[in-house]
Design a protein around this motif. Structure first.
Motif, PDB file in Angstrom:
ATOM      1  N   GLY A 133       0.793  -1.220   0.000  1.00  0.00           N
ATOM      2  CA  GLY A 133       0.000   0.000   0.000  1.00  0.00           C
ATOM      3  C   GLY A 133       0.826   1.270   0.000  1.00  0.00           C
ATOM      4  N   GLY A 134       2.113   1.123   0.235  1.00  0.00           N
ATOM      5  CA  GLY A 134       2.996   2.273   0.284  1.00  0.00           C
ATOM      6  C   GLY A 134       3.470   2.710  -1.089  1.00  0.00           C
ATOM      7  N   SER A 135       4.357   3.706  -1.078  1.00  0.00           N
ATOM      8  CA  SER A 135       4.867   4.293  -2.315  1.00  0.00           C
ATOM      9  C   SER A 135       6.385   4.393  -2.289  1.00  0.00           C
ATOM     10  N   LEU A 136       6.952   4.354  -3.478  1.00  0.00           N
ATOM     11  CA  LEU A 136       8.374   4.612  -3.679  1.00  0.00           C
ATOM     12  C   LEU A 136       8.538   5.352  -4.996  1.00  0.00           C
ATOM     13  N   ARG A 137       9.594   6.149  -5.100  1.00  0.00           N
ATOM     14  CA  ARG A 137       9.937   6.759  -6.380  1.00  0.00           C
ATOM     15  C   ARG A 137      11.348   6.342  -6.748  1.00  0.00           C
TER      16      ARG A 137
ATOM     17  N   GLY B 121      20.677  -2.515 -11.231  1.00  0.00           N
ATOM     18  CA  GLY B 121      19.342  -2.560 -10.658  1.00  0.00           C
ATOM     19  C   GLY B 121      19.268  -1.954  -9.272  1.00  0.00           C
ATOM     20  N   THR B 122      18.034  -1.686  -8.866  1.00  0.00           N
ATOM     21  CA  THR B 122      17.759  -1.255  -7.503  1.00  0.00           C
ATOM     22  C   THR B 122      16.638  -2.137  -6.967  1.00  0.00           C
ATOM     23  N   LEU B 123      16.822  -2.654  -5.761  1.00  0.00           N
ATOM     24  CA  LEU B 123      15.906  -3.642  -5.207  1.00  0.00           C
ATOM     25  C   LEU B 123      14.720  -2.974  -4.527  1.00  0.00           C
ATOM     26  N   VAL B 124      13.543  -3.419  -4.899  1.00  0.00           N
ATOM     27  CA  VAL B 124      12.300  -2.997  -4.255  1.00  0.00           C
ATOM     28  C   VAL B 124      11.692  -4.215  -3.575  1.00  0.00           C
ATOM     29  N   THR B 125      11.453  -4.099  -2.287  1.00  0.00           N
ATOM     30  CA  THR B 125      10.839  -5.180  -1.526  1.00  0.00           C
ATOM     31  C   THR B 125       9.567  -4.659  -0.878  1.00  0.00           C
ATOM     32  N   VAL B 126       8.455  -5.316  -1.175  1.00  0.00           N
ATOM     33  CA  VAL B 126       7.162  -4.909  -0.623  1.00  0.00           C
ATOM     34  C   VAL B 126       6.693  -5.991   0.339  1.00  0.00           C
ATOM     35  N   SER B 127       6.551  -5.617   1.587  1.00  0.00           N
ATOM     36  CA  SER B 127       6.138  -6.585   2.602  1.00  0.00           C
ATOM     37  C   SER B 127       4.613  -6.565   2.762  1.00  0.00           C
TER      38      SER B 127
END
Length: 121
Positions: free
Chosen positions: A14-18, A114-120
């Motif tokens: 539900g969160g956001s990242l840019r 790359g850049t790692l995105v982890t969504v819990s």
């Protein structure tokens, strides 16, 4: 052109990242740009793209309405705003570029790290 991606991290569902992709050695106005992602055990797939002219955009169905690709020519940077993140968005995200005016997934010649995105959940 050299591409440097940043902005990944750990975020709750539900969160956001840019994400940001800073280019050097060339102006992004001369390149069509895209974001790809690769989840563990899966192939690298395109997520979003913006054409060299800026007039064309592409989004994979799974991110439509949640992700937005944009560019700032003055800062020579491309962004991926990711809202309403889901656990299935977890992946390493890569930026890519090509001198062709396209949003095709098969057209990219230059890739950044790359850049790692982890969504819990």
């Amino acid at each position: 052109v050299q591409l440097q991606a940043s902005g990944g991290g750990l975020v709750q569902a539900g969160g956001s990242l840019r994400l940001s992709c800073a280019a050097s050695g060339g102006s992004i106005s001369s390149y069509s740009m895209a974001w790809f992602r690769q989840a563990p055990g899966k192939e690298r797939d395109i997520v979003a793209a913006i054409s060299r002219s800026g007039g064309g955009q592409y989004y994979v169905d799974s991110v439509k309405g949640r992700f937005t690709i944009s560019r700032d020519v003055d800062k020579n940077t491309v962004y991926l705003q990711m809202n309403s993140l889901k656990p299935e968005d977890t992946a390493v995200y890569y930026c890519a570029g090509t001198e062709r005016n396209t949003v095709s997934s098969a057209a990219y010649d230059y890739y950044g790290q790359g850049t790692l995105v982890t969504v819990s959940s």
